[in-house]
Design a protein around this motif. Structure first.
Motif, PDB file in Angstrom:
ATOM      1  N   MET A  79     -11.425  71.504 -22.160  1.00 52.89           N
ATOM      2  CA  MET A  79     -11.987  70.354 -21.306  1.00 52.89           C
ATOM      3  C   MET A  79     -12.461  70.860 -20.047  1.00 52.89           C
ATOM      4  O   MET A  79     -11.130  70.687 -19.658  1.00 52.89           O
ATOM      5  CB  MET A  79     -12.091  69.426 -21.544  1.00 52.89           C
ATOM      6  CG  MET A  79     -11.792  68.550 -23.220  1.00 52.89           C
ATOM      7  SD  MET A  79     -11.336  66.807 -23.370  1.00 52.89           S
ATOM      8  CE  MET A  79      -9.866  66.572 -22.807  1.00 52.89           C
ATOM      9  N   ASP A  80     -12.807  71.709 -20.117  1.00 56.82           N
ATOM     10  CA  ASP A  80     -13.202  71.948 -18.824  1.00 56.82           C
ATOM     11  C   ASP A  80     -14.823  71.978 -17.673  1.00 56.82           C
ATOM     12  O   ASP A  80     -15.744  72.022 -18.489  1.00 56.82           O
ATOM     13  CB  ASP A  80     -12.486  73.896 -19.000  1.00 56.82           C
ATOM     14  CG  ASP A  80     -12.416  74.444 -16.780  1.00 56.82           C
ATOM     15  OD1 ASP A  80     -12.206  73.137 -15.806  1.00 56.82           O
ATOM     16  OD2 ASP A  80     -12.481  75.129 -16.685  1.00 56.82           O
ATOM     17  N   GLY A  81     -14.145  71.654 -15.778  1.00 54.99           N
ATOM     18  CA  GLY A  81     -15.611  72.621 -15.060  1.00 54.99           C
ATOM     19  C   GLY A  81     -15.969  70.946 -15.165  1.00 54.99           C
ATOM     20  O   GLY A  81     -17.510  70.849 -14.417  1.00 54.99           O
TER      21      GLY A  81
ATOM     22  N   GLY B 189     -14.724  69.219 -13.047  1.00 55.45           N
ATOM     23  CA  GLY B 189     -14.719  68.922 -11.107  1.00 55.45           C
ATOM     24  C   GLY B 189     -16.043  69.730 -10.769  1.00 55.45           C
ATOM     25  O   GLY B 189     -16.891  69.324  -9.881  1.00 55.45           O
ATOM     26  N   ARG B 190     -16.286  70.155 -11.467  1.00 54.46           N
ATOM     27  CA  ARG B 190     -17.266  71.541 -10.769  1.00 54.46           C
ATOM     28  C   ARG B 190     -18.734  70.898 -11.185  1.00 54.46           C
ATOM     29  O   ARG B 190     -19.741  70.675 -10.144  1.00 54.46           O
ATOM     30  CB  ARG B 190     -17.346  72.657 -11.198  1.00 54.46           C
ATOM     31  CG  ARG B 190     -17.126  73.871 -10.485  1.00 54.46           C
ATOM     32  CD  ARG B 190     -17.181  75.616 -11.475  1.00 54.46           C
ATOM     33  NE  ARG B 190     -15.607  75.090 -12.580  1.00 54.46           N
ATOM     34  CZ  ARG B 190     -15.653  75.550 -13.695  1.00 54.46           C
ATOM     35  NH1 ARG B 190     -16.276  77.351 -13.696  1.00 54.46           N
ATOM     36  NH2 ARG B 190     -14.352  75.123 -14.442  1.00 54.46           N
ATOM     37  N   TRP B 191     -19.459  69.690 -12.101  1.00 53.55           N
ATOM     38  CA  TRP B 191     -20.179  69.369 -12.535  1.00 53.55           C
ATOM     39  C   TRP B 191     -19.826  68.074 -11.207  1.00 53.55           C
ATOM     40  O   TRP B 191     -21.219  67.808 -10.777  1.00 53.55           O
ATOM     41  CB  TRP B 191     -19.229  67.733 -13.523  1.00 53.55           C
ATOM     42  CG  TRP B 191     -20.746  67.683 -14.265  1.00 53.55           C
ATOM     43  CD1 TRP B 191     -21.602  67.908 -15.174  1.00 53.55           C
ATOM     44  CD2 TRP B 191     -21.094  66.243 -14.249  1.00 53.55           C
ATOM     45  NE1 TRP B 191     -23.175  66.506 -15.285  1.00 53.55           N
ATOM     46  CE2 TRP B 191     -22.377  65.306 -14.727  1.00 53.55           C
ATOM     47  CE3 TRP B 191     -20.496  65.229 -13.119  1.00 53.55           C
ATOM     48  CZ2 TRP B 191     -22.686  64.112 -15.032  1.00 53.55           C
ATOM     49  CZ3 TRP B 191     -20.440  63.822 -12.758  1.00 53.55           C
ATOM     50  CH2 TRP B 191     -21.917  63.600 -14.147  1.00 53.55           C
TER      51      TRP B 191
ATOM     52  N   ARG C  12      -0.853  70.751 -10.301  1.00 54.80           N
ATOM     53  CA  ARG C  12      -0.497  71.090  -9.032  1.00 54.80           C
ATOM     54  C   ARG C  12      -1.865  71.006  -7.692  1.00 54.80           C
ATOM     55  O   ARG C  12      -2.289  71.730  -7.171  1.00 54.80           O
ATOM     56  CB  ARG C  12      -0.025  73.608  -8.803  1.00 54.80           C
ATOM     57  CG  ARG C  12       0.666  73.860  -9.554  1.00 54.80           C
ATOM     58  CD  ARG C  12       0.005  75.192 -10.327  1.00 54.80           C
ATOM     59  NE  ARG C  12       1.794  76.335 -10.763  1.00 54.80           N
ATOM     60  CZ  ARG C  12       0.876  77.386 -10.873  1.00 54.80           C
ATOM     61  NH1 ARG C  12       0.085  77.773 -11.654  1.00 54.80           N
ATOM     62  NH2 ARG C  12       2.117  78.116 -11.451  1.00 54.80           N
ATOM     63  N   ARG C  13      -1.407  70.403  -8.606  1.00 53.75           N
ATOM     64  CA  ARG C  13      -3.519  69.608  -7.774  1.00 53.75           C
ATOM     65  C   ARG C  13      -3.131  68.623  -6.467  1.00 53.75           C
ATOM     66  O   ARG C  13      -2.096  68.196  -6.712  1.00 53.75           O
ATOM     67  CB  ARG C  13      -4.448  69.347  -8.637  1.00 53.75           C
ATOM     68  CG  ARG C  13      -5.114  70.394  -9.302  1.00 53.75           C
ATOM     69  CD  ARG C  13      -6.000  69.744 -10.800  1.00 53.75           C
ATOM     70  NE  ARG C  13      -6.564  70.818 -11.670  1.00 53.75           N
ATOM     71  CZ  ARG C  13      -7.628  70.931 -12.218  1.00 53.75           C
ATOM     72  NH1 ARG C  13      -8.301  69.953 -12.250  1.00 53.75           N
ATOM     73  NH2 ARG C  13      -7.815  71.738 -12.784  1.00 53.75           N
ATOM     74  N   PRO C  14      -4.113  68.038  -5.768  1.00 60.86           N
ATOM     75  CA  PRO C  14      -3.333  67.753  -4.558  1.00 60.86           C
ATOM     76  C   PRO C  14      -3.065  65.626  -5.857  1.00 60.86           C
ATOM     77  O   PRO C  14      -4.165  65.687  -6.617  1.00 60.86           O
ATOM     78  CB  PRO C  14      -4.940  67.636  -4.032  1.00 60.86           C
ATOM     79  CG  PRO C  14      -5.670  67.868  -4.489  1.00 60.86           C
ATOM     80  CD  PRO C  14      -5.261  68.921  -6.226  1.00 60.86           C
TER      81      PRO C  14
HETATM   82 MG    MG Z   1     -11.417  74.078 -13.631  1.00 63.91          MG
END
Ligand code: MG
Ligand code: IPE
Ligand code: IPE
Length: 245
Positions: free
Chosen positions: A15-17, A19-21, A66-68
């Motif tokens: 399930m990706d995207g 953040g961009r959405w 590794r994310r904030p």
């Molecule tokens: Mg991603």
């Protein structure tokens, strides 16, 4: 998709995207994750309606630490909220919940919810939702190798029998079938450390649709794509599809 053709028994989705959405709409990334949770509900239901028996969702990778810290905290909060709210639905709809990954490293509140949901749905056999949480294939294999070696040393695992069928029992997925279809949203065409060994003979479907926008129709399109493939498992086309069919 063609209802007369076989539906993949086990579908796994990266399930990706999210953040961009959100970014595309001028919203904070967490809004994308919030919408992504709604998509989880809808797609899980759609998969079951379409005849899929098991749906594995990659929700958090070992690399995602590794994310904030703020985003990680929000994701864990969403996960706990989802589990709290979803347990009744899982029971009502006959869905078994399972997990793969190092769940022991997740926040205590999330662990408690997971244990509860897994225990209270373990008798349900019609449809299984598997959440990959703090999952990474390389970590999984390293842990399996350690457990396998310990079993050999203890005499529980005959050393002369090294084979995939023996080794796979030490993976998180020991009790799960391999995925038939792996889907990734958001246009990325990589596996990002997801089910590297289990997907050895999976079919792959990549779609540019961002996860919060992924719909039942998109799942049907992925299954239609799968139905057009010929799975040969090393054999020739004539062997798997005898003349006249
Ligand atoms: Mg991603
Ligand atoms: C997927 O969406 C959700 C998780 C990895 C937790 P992303 O957060 O990776 O969204 P993008 O890739 O930044 O758009
Ligand atoms: C993969 O997505 C992990 C999940 C969907 C949970 P990422 O967005 O973390 O993957 P990369 O970093 O782009 O490869």
């Amino acid at each position: 998709m063609d209802p007369s053709l076989a539906v993949p028994a086990h579908v796994a989705i990266i399930m990706d995207g999210n953040g961009r959405w959100a970014t595309q709409r001028g919203l904070p990334r967490i809004e994308g994750h919030r919408r992504g949770v709604e998509t989880v509900r809808a797609v899980s239901r759609a998969a079951r309606d379409l005849g899929v028996r098991m749906l594995t969702l990659y929700a958090f990778s070992v690399e995602n630490w590794r994310r904030p810290a703020e985003e990680i905290g929000a994701l864990m909060g969403l996960l706990e909220h989802y589990l709290r709210r979803e347990l009744d639905n899982l029971r009502r709809e006959g869905i078994r919940l399972r997990t793969i990954g190092r769940t022991q490293d997740l926040p205590a509140g999330v662990q408690a919810r997971l244990r509860e949901a897994e225990a209270e749905t373990r008798h349900l056999t019609g449809y299984t939702l598997v959440l990959a949480l703090n999952y990474g294939s390389r970590t999984e294999v390293a842990e399996a190798a350690r457990a396998y070696a310990a079993a050999v040393a203890a005499g529980r695992q005959p050393a002369g029998e090294a084979s995939w069928e023996h080794f796979r029992r030490y993976l998180y997925t020991a009790e799960l079938p391999d995925p038939d279809l792996v889907v990734r949203t958001s246009g990325e065409t990589r596996l990002s450390n997801f089910l590297l060994l289990q997907a050895a003979y999976a079919e792959f479907h990549f779609t540019p649709v961002l996860w919060p926008d992924f719909s039942r129709a998109d799942l049907e399109a992925a299954i239609a794509d799968y139905q057009g493939r010929e799975r040969r498992f090393g054999r020739t086309s004539a062997q798997v599809e005898p003349a006249g069919t």
